[in-house]
Design a protein around this motif. Structure first.
Motif, PDB file in Angstrom:
ATOM      1  N   TYR A  34       0.892  -1.074   0.011  1.00 59.23           N
ATOM      2  CA  TYR A  34      -0.061  -0.090  -0.102  1.00 59.23           C
ATOM      3  C   TYR A  34       1.124   1.124   0.034  1.00 59.23           C
ATOM      4  CZ  TYR A  34       1.114   1.082   4.883  1.00 59.23           C
ATOM      5  OH  TYR A  34       1.755   1.540   5.684  1.00 59.23           O
ATOM      6  N   ILE A  35       0.092   2.281  -0.363  1.00 56.80           N
ATOM      7  CA  ILE A  35       0.896   3.582  -0.099  1.00 56.80           C
ATOM      8  C   ILE A  35       0.342   4.126   1.119  1.00 56.80           C
ATOM      9  CG2 ILE A  35       1.613   5.970  -1.220  1.00 56.80           C
ATOM     10  CD1 ILE A  35       0.900   4.578  -4.030  1.00 56.80           C
ATOM     11  N   GLN A  36       1.387   4.800   2.024  1.00 53.97           N
ATOM     12  CA  GLN A  36       0.846   5.347   3.207  1.00 53.97           C
ATOM     13  C   GLN A  36       0.617   6.887   3.068  1.00 53.97           C
ATOM     14  OE1 GLN A  36       1.529   4.025   6.294  1.00 53.97           O
ATOM     15  NE2 GLN A  36       0.806   5.892   7.299  1.00 53.97           N
ATOM     16  N   GLY A  37      -0.565   7.055   3.745  1.00 56.89           N
ATOM     17  CA  GLY A  37      -1.368   8.319   3.585  1.00 56.89           C
ATOM     18  C   GLY A  37      -2.346   8.500   2.583  1.00 56.89           C
ATOM     19  N   LEU A  38      -2.636   7.564   1.885  1.00 57.61           N
ATOM     20  CA  LEU A  38      -3.720   7.649   0.768  1.00 57.61           C
ATOM     21  C   LEU A  38      -4.944   6.939   1.348  1.00 57.61           C
ATOM     22  CD1 LEU A  38      -1.931   7.092  -2.807  1.00 57.61           C
ATOM     23  CD2 LEU A  38      -2.057   9.294  -1.224  1.00 57.61           C
ATOM     24  N   GLY A  39      -4.837   6.446   2.450  1.00 55.67           N
ATOM     25  CA  GLY A  39      -6.239   5.673   2.875  1.00 55.67           C
ATOM     26  C   GLY A  39      -6.297   4.495   2.425  1.00 55.67           C
ATOM     27  N   HIS A  40      -5.410   3.869   1.797  1.00 60.30           N
ATOM     28  CA  HIS A  40      -5.472   2.450   1.363  1.00 60.30           C
ATOM     29  C   HIS A  40      -5.979   1.560   2.432  1.00 60.30           C
ATOM     30  CE1 HIS A  40      -2.961   3.193  -2.513  1.00 60.30           C
ATOM     31  NE2 HIS A  40      -4.089   3.967  -2.399  1.00 60.30           N
ATOM     32  N   ILE A  41      -5.343   1.625   3.630  1.00 59.35           N
ATOM     33  CA  ILE A  41      -5.878   0.882   4.599  1.00 59.35           C
ATOM     34  C   ILE A  41      -6.586   1.380   5.618  1.00 59.35           C
ATOM     35  CG2 ILE A  41      -3.706  -0.749   4.268  1.00 59.35           C
ATOM     36  CD1 ILE A  41      -2.167   0.467   6.419  1.00 59.35           C
ATOM     37  N   ILE A  42      -7.187   0.674   6.809  1.00 59.20           N
ATOM     38  CA  ILE A  42      -7.864   1.364   7.675  1.00 59.20           C
ATOM     39  C   ILE A  42      -7.284   2.311   8.474  1.00 59.20           C
ATOM     40  CG2 ILE A  42      -9.738  -0.579   7.865  1.00 59.20           C
ATOM     41  CD1 ILE A  42      -8.279  -1.403  10.379  1.00 59.20           C
ATOM     42  N   PRO A  43      -7.941   3.571   9.028  1.00 57.78           N
ATOM     43  CA  PRO A  43      -7.197   4.583   9.239  1.00 57.78           C
ATOM     44  C   PRO A  43      -6.387   4.318  10.832  1.00 57.78           C
ATOM     45  CG  PRO A  43      -9.386   5.173   9.062  1.00 57.78           C
ATOM     46  CD  PRO A  43      -9.293   3.916   8.666  1.00 57.78           C
ATOM     47  N   GLY A  44      -6.956   3.423  11.384  1.00 59.65           N
ATOM     48  CA  GLY A  44      -6.260   3.046  12.726  1.00 59.65           C
ATOM     49  C   GLY A  44      -4.972   2.308  12.541  1.00 59.65           C
ATOM     50  N   GLU A  46      -3.205   2.512   9.559  1.00 61.84           N
ATOM     51  CA  GLU A  46      -2.407   3.521   8.873  1.00 61.84           C
ATOM     52  C   GLU A  46      -1.534   4.176   9.820  1.00 61.84           C
ATOM     53  OE1 GLU A  46      -4.103   6.323   6.164  1.00 61.84           O
ATOM     54  OE2 GLU A  46      -2.639   5.550   4.557  1.00 61.84           O
ATOM     55  N   ALA A  47      -2.110   4.529  10.913  1.00 63.61           N
ATOM     56  CA  ALA A  47      -1.337   5.537  11.986  1.00 63.61           C
ATOM     57  C   ALA A  47      -0.363   4.535  12.694  1.00 63.61           C
ATOM     58  CB  ALA A  47      -2.741   5.989  13.005  1.00 63.61           C
ATOM     59  N   GLN A  48      -0.722   3.565  12.745  1.00 64.25           N
ATOM     60  CA  GLN A  48       0.240   2.503  13.563  1.00 64.25           C
ATOM     61  C   GLN A  48       1.522   2.242  12.722  1.00 64.25           C
ATOM     62  OE1 GLN A  48       0.098   0.678  16.587  1.00 64.25           O
ATOM     63  NE2 GLN A  48      -2.012   1.680  17.259  1.00 64.25           N
ATOM     64  N   MET A  49       1.312   2.435  11.271  1.00 64.43           N
ATOM     65  CA  MET A  49       2.393   2.172  10.357  1.00 64.43           C
ATOM     66  C   MET A  49       3.383   3.263  10.350  1.00 64.43           C
ATOM     67  SD  MET A  49       2.029  -0.859   9.213  1.00 64.43           S
ATOM     68  CE  MET A  49       0.832  -2.054   8.583  1.00 64.43           C
ATOM     69  N   LEU A  50       3.339   4.355  10.766  1.00 59.32           N
ATOM     70  CA  LEU A  50       4.241   5.453  10.606  1.00 59.32           C
ATOM     71  C   LEU A  50       5.620   5.167  11.453  1.00 59.32           C
ATOM     72  CD1 LEU A  50       2.259   8.763  11.124  1.00 59.32           C
ATOM     73  CD2 LEU A  50       3.701   7.913   8.957  1.00 59.32           C
TER      74      LEU A  50
END
Ligand code: ZN
Length: 160
Positions: A34-44, A46-50
């Motif tokens: 996925y591409i971080q920041g584009l909302g491809h994965i669920i928001p919660g 995506e935030a943990q991936m940073l």
């Protein structure tokens, strides 16, 4: 490198619910790109991936509101069975797509009554707290072309 906005990242995952039932996993398959920041994965999630990097393993619990949303009971409707092409073959759990003003919408039959069926427009994971076990397998900058297209190219992504 660490995952930041506009990075392509790939990860293996196991998804369970509160009861520990496995809902989905990537074992034996390609990791999810996925591409971080584009909302491809669920928001919660995506935030943990940073800030994560290749080899990082972690667990994350995501509340329903930060995953597939809370259940909305107004999304459950009772419709006549005769509206269906094969009214005698309807079973709970069957899914079908209908066109709405807001685009296609997935409905699930939640209950079959004598002359009617209950259809549920909630996402099957709405209202569910999710537990992820994650392993990061790849992090790289997205190419300009990927950012322009809004999706990943190459392994795990589009080929065109
Ligand atoms: Zn493309």
């Amino acid at each position: 490198m660490k995952i930041a906005k506009d990075c392509v990242a790939a990860f293996h995952y196991k998804l369970t619910n509160d009861a520990g039932d496995v809902i989905d996993h990537s074992e034996g398959q390609e990791p999810l790109y996925y591409i971080q920041g584009l909302g491809h994965i669920i928001p919660g999630l995506e935030a943990q991936m940073l800030e994560k990097q290749v080899g990082d393993k972690f667990s994350a619990t995501i509340e329903a509101a930060d995953a597939y949303g809370e259940r909305r009971e107004e999304m459950v409707q009772v419709v006549p069975r005769e509206q269906f092409e094969k009214p005698n073959e309807l079973q709970p759990g069957m899914q079908f797509t209908v066109e709405t003003d807001l685009g296609p919408m997935m409905l699930t039959i939640s209950e079959v009554l004598e002359t009617e069926v209950k259809v549920d427009g909630n996402h099957p994971l709405a209202g569910v707290r999710l537990h992820f076990d994650i392993e990061i397998t790849e992090v790289r900058e997205a190419t300009e072309e990927e950012l322009a297209h809004g999706h990943v190219h190459g392994p795990g992504g589009h080929n065109h």
